[in-house]
Design an enzyme around this catalytic site. Structure first.
Site, PDB file in Angstrom:
ATOM      1  N   HIS A  59      27.122  51.258  73.010  1.00 18.51           N
ATOM      2  CA  HIS A  59      26.167  51.874  73.929  1.00 18.51           C
ATOM      3  C   HIS A  59      25.103  52.596  73.126  1.00 18.51           C
ATOM      4  CE1 HIS A  59      29.513  54.654  73.229  1.00 18.51           C
ATOM      5  NE2 HIS A  59      28.621  55.628  73.287  1.00 18.51           N
ATOM      6  N   MET A  60      23.900  52.521  73.636  1.00 18.69           N
ATOM      7  CA  MET A  60      22.776  53.223  73.023  1.00 18.69           C
ATOM      8  C   MET A  60      22.371  54.381  73.927  1.00 18.69           C
ATOM      9  SD  MET A  60      19.118  51.809  71.712  1.00 18.69           S
ATOM     10  CE  MET A  60      18.606  51.216  73.315  1.00 18.69           C
ATOM     11  N   ASN A  75      26.201  55.605  68.188  1.00 16.92           N
ATOM     12  CA  ASN A  75      27.303  56.116  67.372  1.00 16.92           C
ATOM     13  C   ASN A  75      28.309  54.996  67.145  1.00 16.92           C
ATOM     14  OD1 ASN A  75      26.279  58.795  67.379  1.00 16.92           O
ATOM     15  ND2 ASN A  75      27.102  59.086  69.438  1.00 16.92           N
ATOM     16  N   ASP A  86      24.017  59.179  81.636  1.00 20.66           N
ATOM     17  CA  ASP A  86      25.194  59.772  81.004  1.00 20.66           C
ATOM     18  C   ASP A  86      25.765  60.844  81.929  1.00 20.66           C
ATOM     19  OD1 ASP A  86      26.214  59.979  77.777  1.00 20.66           O
ATOM     20  OD2 ASP A  86      26.805  61.608  79.135  1.00 20.66           O
ATOM     21  N   ILE A  87      27.096  60.860  82.007  1.00 22.31           N
ATOM     22  CA  ILE A  87      27.760  61.777  82.940  1.00 22.31           C
ATOM     23  C   ILE A  87      27.656  63.231  82.465  1.00 22.31           C
ATOM     24  CG2 ILE A  87      30.109  61.782  81.977  1.00 22.31           C
ATOM     25  CD1 ILE A  87      31.071  61.116  84.864  1.00 22.31           C
TER      26      ILE A  87
END
Ligand code: AMP
Ligand code: ZN
Length: 115
Positions: free
Chosen positions: A99-100, A86, A30-31
């Site tokens: 996405h998880m 989400n 994740d960024i």
């Protein structure tokens, strides 16, 4: 072909720090990591959200779960992790490609993740 952000990452058009990939799924950091380990696992194919899945998607959704544990260990979350998906407006989904989140690290992530 979709031009959503995560489809573009899957095609290699946008760089990402990839940590795992196979024929069905891809995982990258994740960024904006919320914890020392924060990886996103996505299907290669575009699925908008968990509210948009069909029967053909069961294999890829299963793969997302099946690879999470090894990814967490590989990234240094050796004593558990949290997985979060989400969905939609109510779920706070920002990128409309399933996405998880795999979130962890050496310390417990706590009762909830603060955004
Ligand atoms: P969500 O709120 O569940 O849709 O989460 C979207 C996540 O995607 C957030 O945690 C973002 O930090 C992450 N994100 C957005 N753009 C990128 C990117 N280019 N590379 C990696 N992660 C990203
Ligand atoms: Zn997509």
């Amino acid at each position: 072909m979709h031009d959503c952000l995560f489809c573009r990452i899957a095609r290699g058009e946008i760089p990402a720090a990839r940590v795992y990939e196979d024929e069905l799924v891809l995982a990258f950091k994740d960024i904006q990591p919320q914890r020392p380990v924060h990886v996103l696992v996505i299907p290669r194919k575009h699925i908008t959200s968990l509210a948009h899945v069909g029967p053909d998607d069961e294999a890829v959704l299963g793969r997302m779960l099946a690879v999470a544990g090894q990814i967490a260990v590989d990234q240094g979350s050796t004593d558990g992790f949290r997985s979060i998906i989400n969905t939609g407006r109510v779920g706070g989904q920002e990128v409309m490609h399933v996405h998880m989140h795999v979130v962890g690290g050496p310390d417990p992530v706590g009762p909830m993740l603060k955004r």
